[in-house]
Design an enzyme around this catalytic site. Structure first.
Site, PDB file in Angstrom:
ATOM      1  N   LYS A 113       0.781  -1.299  -0.062  1.00  0.00           N
ATOM      2  CA  LYS A 113      -0.077  -0.016  -0.019  1.00  0.00           C
ATOM      3  C   LYS A 113       0.774   1.098  -0.032  1.00  0.00           C
ATOM      4  O   LYS A 113       0.425   2.382  -0.446  1.00  0.00           O
ATOM      5  CB  LYS A 113      -1.040  -0.096   1.053  1.00  0.00           C
ATOM      6  CG  LYS A 113      -1.984  -1.255   1.528  1.00  0.00           C
ATOM      7  CD  LYS A 113      -2.854  -1.123   0.242  1.00  0.00           C
ATOM      8  CE  LYS A 113      -3.945  -2.313   0.886  1.00  0.00           C
ATOM      9  NZ  LYS A 113      -3.606  -3.643   0.776  1.00  0.00           N
TER      10      LYS A 113
HETATM   11  C1  LIG Z   1      -4.356  -4.812   0.224  1.00  0.00           C
HETATM   12  C2  LIG Z   1      -3.354  -6.084   0.257  1.00  0.00           C
HETATM   13  C3  LIG Z   1      -3.834  -7.097  -0.922  1.00  0.00           C
HETATM   14  C4  LIG Z   1      -4.743  -6.930  -1.821  1.00  0.00           C
HETATM   15  O1  LIG Z   1      -4.525  -6.051  -2.710  1.00  0.00           O
HETATM   16  P1  LIG Z   1      -5.677  -5.404  -3.689  1.00  0.00           P
HETATM   17  O2  LIG Z   1      -5.199  -4.281  -4.539  1.00  0.00           O
HETATM   18  O3  LIG Z   1      -7.042  -4.957  -2.633  1.00  0.00           O
HETATM   19  O4  LIG Z   1      -6.247  -6.754  -4.559  1.00  0.00           O
HETATM   20  C5  LIG Z   1      -2.986  -8.067  -1.031  1.00  0.00           C
HETATM   21  N1  LIG Z   1      -1.881  -8.296   0.008  1.00  0.00           N
HETATM   22  C6  LIG Z   1      -1.512  -7.100   1.081  1.00  0.00           C
HETATM   23  C7  LIG Z   1      -0.717  -7.422   2.077  1.00  0.00           C
HETATM   24  C8  LIG Z   1      -2.454  -6.306   1.114  1.00  0.00           C
HETATM   25  O5  LIG Z   1      -2.140  -5.192   2.157  1.00  0.00           O
END
Ligand SMILES: *Cc1c(COP(=O)(O)O)cnc(C)c1O
Length: 498
Positions: A113
């Site tokens: 993120k």
């Molecule tokens: C948010 C997240 C995901 C999923 O990603 P999306 O873009 O919502 O599909 C996968 N792994 C981790 C560690 C995340 O924080």
């Protein structure tokens, strides 16, 4: 370049507007009216650039209302070694022959993120200036763990912004809770809610659309915006690292320019994998997009059958950031695949809101199965995969990434496809130490989270990220805990609107 709403193609705004609004007023998501192209010559050219320059190059194609200087201001501030532990920002590690882990977790909160939330505040404040917005931007977040912390780190002390995060009191890992409740910054707030993630999410949505709150905010010179992946400003930074990692592989001679690669993504809200799809549509040579889910496999079923059905049990898994039954960004994909059929999108997503289900046409099903492969695995398989990778390759990966590796192994077995492959690695294993340790040692542990981190660092080659190590001695700043019915009044109090 204009951005259209997926539910009403006649709504057209520039990127600065799309980013400040977050979501279109008709409930649709903003999507670029056309997908800009990227030639192999350009890929070769960006291979010689830093990550910040690569990002600026890609943003230049999407954020056409931003000046070059504005874009460089955003990328230089976000993608530097001030915020990321590695010079390359997005690290590539070869797991085994022709299979590469794209480590997207070297940022300040140790999850992918950060790749978007480090730059979103710069996009947002620059956009606000461009459209002469004279209001303070208030970011309200409901989180199941990773988004909240990444948004807090991104927005802390950013002038002209304030951020408040709600998390489910018992729905985040101990490390995630500690990360949020010790958050520094003068414009941040964190509050636990006695309820689950859906309660937090529903509460925040209700606040966004509450007329009385909106009026009070307006009078006080405040406006809400979103840091979730429904905001285009969070999606566009994710396109960059797919293009960037391809350029790096070509530069290093691991692939020839023009060779196709597969991309595997552990998926929840469909944001990360949608970014890879955009990169492909721009012209990046991508063969299959492999969508990996945990046991909440609504996307696997959708890709295989064309039926999206959220009427099913919800499971709390050891890959909690993928525990999701409504993948918002699918709306953008379907808008593109249907040739921008806004009426059709409105119908399908209306049905999803009302009946929890929709089924796409045969044509769309065909495109889905050509572009995507969907697979899933359960917690036992996830942990077995972590153990296997650790033994075979001396590599430690987190629970989310392990889901991707397992589904990729299944894909290879099923298809025999030996195309070189990038696997998106979305979190540091230290963020989910308990599950990772259990997977490696074969037994559960009763140590506290810091002893687990230390134990994992003895077993793993990966150094403990400084951002997590530093937390141990940090004072807890936020201890508020409220009922879900108190979220409205909490917001009014927090922003001094009573
Ligand atoms: C948010 C997240 C995901 C999923 O990603 P999306 O873009 O919502 O599909 C996968 N792994 C981790 C560690 C995340 O924080």
């Amino acid at each position: 370049m204009f951005y259209k709403s997926t539910r009403n193609s006649s709504i057209k705004v520039q990127s600065a507007e799309a980013i400040t609004q977050g979501i279109s007023e008709d409930g649709g998501l903003f999507v670029p009216e056309s997908i800009p192209s990227l030639t192999l010559d350009e890929v070769e050219k960006i291979a010689g650039m830093s990550y910040s320059e690569r990002a600026a190059y890609v943003f230049g194609k999407f954020l056409t209302d931003f000046t070059e200087a504005e874009i460089r201001y955003c990328t230089d501030n976000a993608y530097s070694t001030k915020n990321f532990e590695t010079e390359s920002i997005a690290e590539l590690a070869e797991l085994f022959d022709g299979t590469y882990m794209l480590e997207l977790w070297h940022g300040p909160t140790c999850a992918f993120k950060d790749m978007a939330l480090q730059i979103l505040p710069y996009f947002l404040t620059t956009s606000a200036k461009k459209i002469n917005l004279d209001k303070k931007i208030v970011i309200l977040v409901a989180t199941s763990g990773d988004t909240g912390k990444a948004a807090l780190e991104g927005f802390k002390d950013v002038p002209g912004t304030q951020i408040l995060v709600f998390y489910p009191e018992d729905g985040v890992s101990p490390m995630q809770k500690r990360q949020m409740t010790t958050q520094l910054g003068s414009n941040v707030g964190v509050c636990a809610v006695k309820g689950n993630f859906d309660d937090c999410q529903n509460g925040v949505k209700a606040i966004f659309t509450d007329k009385e709150i909106k009026e009070k905010m307006n009078n006080a010179g405040l406006m809400f915006s979103s840091a979730n992946s429904i905001n285009w400003g969070r999606l566009v930074p994710q396109i960059v690292y797919y293009i960037s990692s391809y350029a790096t592989l070509a530069k290093n001679g691991d692939i020839k320019l023009g060779d196709k690669i597969n991309v595997v993504v552990p998926t929840g809200n469909f944001g990360n994998i949608l970014a890879a799809y955009y990169a492909k549509k721009m012209g990046l040579p991508v063969n299959k997009l492999i969508c990996a889910s945990n046991i909440n496999k609504v996307l696997t079923d959708f890709i295989q059958t064309g039926v999206y059905d959220r009427n099913r049990d919800f499971y709390a898994t050891c890959s909690p950031s993928m525990d999701i039954l409504i993948s918002s960004n699918l709306e953008r994909l379907l808008y593109i695949i249907t040739g921008q059929d806004d009426a059709q999108i409105k119908e399908w997503f209306g049905a999803l809101a009302k009946e929890g289900r929709y089924e796409v046409s045969d044509e769309v099903k065909k495109v889905l199965s050509e572009e995507f492969y969907g697979g899933f695995c359960d917690d036992a398989q996830t942990k077995a995969t972590i153990g296997e990778i650790y033994k075979k390759y001396s590599y430690t990966c987190d629970t989310h990434t392990a889901v991707a590796v397992k589904v990729y192994n299944d894909y290879k077995k099923e298809t025999g496809d030996d195309t070189k492959t990038i696997i998106a690695s979305t979190a540091s294993p230290y963020k989910f130490s308990a599950s990772v340790l259990e997977a490696i040692e074969g037994k559960t542990s009763d140590m506290d989270e810091y002893d687990m981190v230390n134990k994992l660092s003895e077993l793993s080659d990966i150094p403990v990220p400084e951002a997590l190590a530093n937390l141990k001695d940090r004072e807890r700043r936020f201890s508020d805990s409220i009922e879900k019915s108190e979220m409205n009044s909490y917001v009014l109090k927090d922003f001094g609107l009573e």
